[in-house]
Design a protein around this motif. Structure first.
Motif, PDB file in Angstrom:
ATOM      1  N   ASP A  23      25.612 -22.989  80.582  1.00 11.21           N
ATOM      2  CA  ASP A  23      26.157 -22.986  79.222  1.00 11.21           C
ATOM      3  C   ASP A  23      25.081 -23.460  78.244  1.00 11.21           C
ATOM      4  O   ASP A  23      25.116 -24.605  77.771  1.00 11.21           O
ATOM      5  N   PRO A  24      24.114 -22.610  77.928  1.00  8.95           N
ATOM      6  CA  PRO A  24      23.017 -23.034  77.050  1.00  8.95           C
ATOM      7  C   PRO A  24      23.482 -23.469  75.669  1.00  8.95           C
ATOM      8  O   PRO A  24      22.813 -24.279  75.017  1.00  8.95           O
ATOM      9  N   ASP A  25      24.640 -22.973  75.221  1.00 10.98           N
ATOM     10  CA  ASP A  25      25.149 -23.409  73.916  1.00 10.98           C
ATOM     11  C   ASP A  25      25.474 -24.901  73.915  1.00 10.98           C
ATOM     12  O   ASP A  25      25.314 -25.579  72.893  1.00 10.98           O
ATOM     13  N   SER A  26      25.939 -25.402  75.056  1.00 13.74           N
ATOM     14  CA  SER A  26      26.237 -26.830  75.138  1.00 13.74           C
ATOM     15  C   SER A  26      24.972 -27.664  75.024  1.00 13.74           C
ATOM     16  O   SER A  26      24.941 -28.693  74.337  1.00 13.74           O
ATOM     17  N   LEU A  27      23.922 -27.228  75.682  1.00 10.40           N
ATOM     18  CA  LEU A  27      22.661 -27.953  75.590  1.00 10.40           C
ATOM     19  C   LEU A  27      22.104 -27.888  74.172  1.00 10.40           C
ATOM     20  O   LEU A  27      21.598 -28.887  73.644  1.00 10.40           O
ATOM     21  N   THR A  28      22.212 -26.734  73.547  1.00 11.50           N
ATOM     22  CA  THR A  28      21.768 -26.600  72.157  1.00 11.50           C
ATOM     23  C   THR A  28      22.533 -27.556  71.254  1.00 11.50           C
ATOM     24  O   THR A  28      21.947 -28.219  70.383  1.00 11.50           O
ATOM     25  N   ALA A  29      23.854 -27.639  71.443  1.00 16.36           N
ATOM     26  CA  ALA A  29      24.671 -28.535  70.618  1.00 16.36           C
ATOM     27  C   ALA A  29      24.282 -29.992  70.839  1.00 16.36           C
ATOM     28  O   ALA A  29      24.235 -30.782  69.883  1.00 16.36           O
ATOM     29  N   TYR A  30      23.984 -30.344  72.080  1.00 13.64           N
ATOM     30  CA  TYR A  30      23.555 -31.713  72.372  1.00 13.64           C
ATOM     31  C   TYR A  30      22.243 -32.029  71.658  1.00 13.64           C
ATOM     32  O   TYR A  30      22.099 -33.068  70.999  1.00 13.64           O
ATOM     33  N   ILE A  31      21.272 -31.139  71.772  1.00 19.19           N
ATOM     34  CA  ILE A  31      19.959 -31.377  71.156  1.00 19.19           C
ATOM     35  C   ILE A  31      20.082 -31.436  69.630  1.00 19.19           C
ATOM     36  O   ILE A  31      19.465 -32.287  68.972  1.00 19.19           O
ATOM     37  N   GLU A  32      20.888 -30.571  69.074  1.00 20.05           N
ATOM     38  CA  GLU A  32      21.081 -30.591  67.619  1.00 20.05           C
ATOM     39  C   GLU A  32      21.683 -31.921  67.167  1.00 20.05           C
ATOM     40  O   GLU A  32      21.304 -32.463  66.125  1.00 20.05           O
ATOM     41  N   GLU A  33      22.612 -32.455  67.948  1.00 17.45           N
ATOM     42  CA  GLU A  33      23.212 -33.747  67.612  1.00 17.45           C
ATOM     43  C   GLU A  33      22.168 -34.852  67.665  1.00 17.45           C
ATOM     44  O   GLU A  33      22.063 -35.678  66.738  1.00 17.45           O
TER      45      GLU A  33
ATOM     46  N   LYS B 267      13.348 -33.847  76.216  1.00 17.92           N
ATOM     47  CA  LYS B 267      13.319 -32.383  76.050  1.00 17.92           C
ATOM     48  C   LYS B 267      12.280 -31.749  76.962  1.00 17.92           C
ATOM     49  O   LYS B 267      12.481 -30.627  77.457  1.00 17.92           O
ATOM     50  N   ALA B 268      11.196 -32.445  77.205  1.00 23.02           N
ATOM     51  CA  ALA B 268      10.152 -31.895  78.075  1.00 23.02           C
ATOM     52  C   ALA B 268      10.607 -31.805  79.522  1.00 23.02           C
ATOM     53  O   ALA B 268      10.097 -30.985  80.284  1.00 23.02           O
ATOM     54  N   ARG B 269      11.592 -32.633  79.889  1.00 27.40           N
ATOM     55  CA  ARG B 269      12.040 -32.658  81.287  1.00 27.40           C
ATOM     56  C   ARG B 269      13.371 -31.960  81.506  1.00 27.40           C
ATOM     57  O   ARG B 269      13.740 -31.676  82.643  1.00 27.40           O
ATOM     58  N   LEU B 270      14.117 -31.706  80.436  1.00 31.15           N
ATOM     59  CA  LEU B 270      15.467 -31.178  80.588  1.00 31.15           C
ATOM     60  C   LEU B 270      15.496 -29.889  81.406  1.00 31.15           C
ATOM     61  O   LEU B 270      14.699 -28.979  81.192  1.00 31.15           O
ATOM     62  N   GLY B 271      16.437 -29.830  82.326  1.00 29.81           N
ATOM     63  CA  GLY B 271      16.616 -28.634  83.129  1.00 29.81           C
ATOM     64  C   GLY B 271      15.748 -28.575  84.361  1.00 29.81           C
ATOM     65  O   GLY B 271      15.871 -27.641  85.163  1.00 29.81           O
ATOM     66  N   ARG B 272      14.886 -29.565  84.545  1.00 30.23           N
ATOM     67  CA  ARG B 272      13.983 -29.543  85.698  1.00 30.23           C
ATOM     68  C   ARG B 272      14.465 -30.423  86.845  1.00 30.23           C
ATOM     69  O   ARG B 272      13.916 -30.367  87.942  1.00 30.23           O
ATOM     70  N   ALA B 273      15.436 -31.247  86.590  1.00 32.44           N
ATOM     71  CA  ALA B 273      15.883 -32.209  87.609  1.00 32.44           C
ATOM     72  C   ALA B 273      16.660 -31.515  88.717  1.00 32.44           C
ATOM     73  O   ALA B 273      17.482 -30.632  88.468  1.00 32.44           O
ATOM     74  N   GLY B 274      16.390 -31.935  89.950  1.00 27.24           N
ATOM     75  CA  GLY B 274      17.208 -31.521  91.082  1.00 27.24           C
ATOM     76  C   GLY B 274      18.342 -32.503  91.280  1.00 27.24           C
ATOM     77  O   GLY B 274      18.485 -33.482  90.533  1.00 27.24           O
TER      78      GLY B 274
END
Length: 534
Positions: free
Chosen positions: A434-444, A463-470
């Protein structure tokens, strides 16, 4: 009175104060769209700060619910008896609109006002908030069955507390619960083995055994069961429309660590009559709407428990001397109290923001932020309550202080509706799907960009690490997301001394591994003064 029994250097009871006079709470309520609710919050807060509700809280936990399986003649009744104190607590909560009433209130900010009221009243006693929360949360899920919603929603949104098992439509108000988990599955609800068989009249018959169903005295339950087309959601009333008892055999009540005023049970279904809610085979998708709202209340409830403990700690240390000085004025204790106050303010500020998102239908932000908040705020509660108890020393370790009950209750919200790992894995899935959720979080978060260099640095690193975590790194990633979100909210909305100390300690790393390790630059006296009970 013997001279050896003279009592001195002991604090007076913390009574006759306004629990609702909480600067962070009131600012959040106004900011999130419910300034009209402030008068009611003060009224509820003044009641919460009196001696009588505190006595109710003690009695409701001291005299625990009792299961009565049969009447004197041998008829199966499966009822739970409660001390009158429980009913007093419930009556105030329902009457204040903390159950389903917000869904029937068209005013902007209705859900914010309701969350704020829950935060205030739950500081008196947390156990009774379980059926209050589930009654609130059931409404959006039940709307997947418009006919059922039309029948029951007006009663679920009522402000009248009407206990007792009777025909639902003959009552002035209803309470709701849910039955998801089973002994072989726990959070893995798709492992449920309860079955549902369709009947010619449109009803279904359920057969199975639920492992953890809280508040069994509720009138209605949403229950998951397997059909030929997969796991489905059903409405199960305790009393059928014709007035006869539905089969809801309570095998036992759970002997729990905390939350002891509230009954939690193992019910057995055996040809139990139910109605389908939502599409067959899509039960998780249906009931998740209820789960989402209960998770929101987990955040609010944990913020409430922290605040209750903080208030006791500040009150005690302001009235207790050691080594010739008032405890609260000694630098080591002031640091502890300030650190507790920062944690409390960060929690309630996030809680009000999440309630505002629910009120305004910000689904993208809510989808991710509630899971983040559920993970982090609920994780912080045991640490905060434990440290607050230590501020009272031995006085806090005895039942009369109320701190042992707060401490026993403190882990619950982190377990209920998905424990820590469930939440963080949900966050990882949401980021991916749900990339829209991540966008909304970052915008906030970026609404505070440029306001504090430490927050800016933490945001950039995140932001540099987001989405890379296992999976093995999921907790660390979600912790960072929570702290950055709280930091953004505090920089924009909190008192400068609170925001500065939060960013220095939580984001810039000038903090130890225990509470009470704020940097010397923190304005600890001002932070404690802001948090003191009014």
């Amino acid at each position: 009175m013997s001279a050896t029994h003279e009592v001195f250097n002991q604090p007076p009871p913390l009574v006759d104060y306004d629990v609702g006079a909480d600067a962070a709470l009131l600012a959040g309520v106004a900011r999130e769209g419910a300034p009209w609710a402030v008068g009611d919050l003060h009224g509820l807060g003044k009641l919460a700060g009196t001696a009588e509700p505190q006595r109710w809280a003690d009695e409701a936990n001291r005299y625990e619910p009792r299961l009565v399986t049969h009447d004197r003649y041998g008829h199966r009744i499966d009822e739970v008896e409660f001390h009158p104190a429980w009913h007093h607590l419930m009556g105030v909560a329902v009457g204040a609109g903390l159950a389903g009433a917000a869904w029937a209130d068209d005013r902007p900010g209705a859900h914010v006002a309701r969350a704020a009221g829950l935060y205030v009243w739950s500081q008196v006693e947390a156990g009774h908030s379980c059926p209050i929360t589930m009654t609130y949360a059931v409404v959006p899920a039940l709307r997947n069955a418009p006919d059922l919603a039309a029948t029951y929603e007006p009663l679920l949104t009522s402000r009248e507390y009407d206990p007792g098992l009777r025909t639902p439509t003959a009552k002035r108000g209803l309470l709701a619960g849910m039955g998801m988990t089973e002994k072989q599955g726990g959070s893995d609800v798709r492992a449920n083995t309860t079955t549902a068989t369709a009947q010619e009249d449109g009803t279904w018959l359920l057969r199975g055994h639920k492992w953890f169903t809280s508040a069994p005295m509720c009138d209605l339950f949403l229950v998951l069961a397997q059909t030929a087309n997969g796991l489905s959601c059903f409405l199960v009333p305790r009393v059928l429309p014709g007035g006869e008892r539905n089969t809801f055999r309570i095998q036992r009540l759970k002997d729990k660590l905390g939350n002891r005023s509230n009954a939690s049970s193992e019910p057995e279904f055996d040809d139990t009559v139910a109605w389908l809610v939502g599409d067959e085979g899509r039960g998780v998708r249906t009931i998740i709407e209820m789960v989402a709202m209960t998770r929101l209340d987990c955040v609010t409830g944990s913020a409430s428990g922290m605040r209750a403990a903080l208030s006791q700690a500040i009150h005690h240390t302001r009235h207790r001397s050691a080594f010739g000085r008032i405890l609260a004025e000694q630098p080591a204790m002031t640091n502890v109290l300030a650190d507790l106050a920062i944690e409390s303010e960060a929690a309630v500020t996030l809680s009000m923001r999440l309630a505002g998102a629910a009120d305004r239908g910000e689904r993208a932000f809510q989808r991710l932020a509630v899971a983040i908040g559920k993970y982090w705020v609920c994780k912080r509660q045991p640490a905060v309550v434990g440290e607050a108890l230590e501020c009272l020393g031995g006085n806090g370790y005895v039942e009369e202080s109320g701190l042992p009950r707060l401490f026993r209750d403190s882990p619950l919200n982190s377990i209920w509706e998905g424990s820590g790992n469930v939440q963080v894995l949900d966050v990882l899935r949401t980021i991916t799907k749900d990339p829209d959720s991540l966008t909304a979080y970052i915008e906030e978060v970026e609404l505070a960009a440029g306001s504090d260099r430490r927050l800016d640095a933490a945001t950039a690193g995140l932001k540099a690490r987001l989405g890379r975590a296992g999976e093995s790194e999921a907790r660390r990633e979600v912790e960072r997301m929570a702290l950055v979100l709280q930091g953004s909210l505090l920089v924009r909305h909190a008192a400068p001394e609170v925001a500065d100390a939060f960013c220095a300690s939580r984001l810039d790393g000038d903090w130890g591994h225990a509470l009470g390790t704020l940097p010397s630059s923190a304005a600890t006296k001002e932070i404690v003064e802001r948090a003191a009970p009014a």
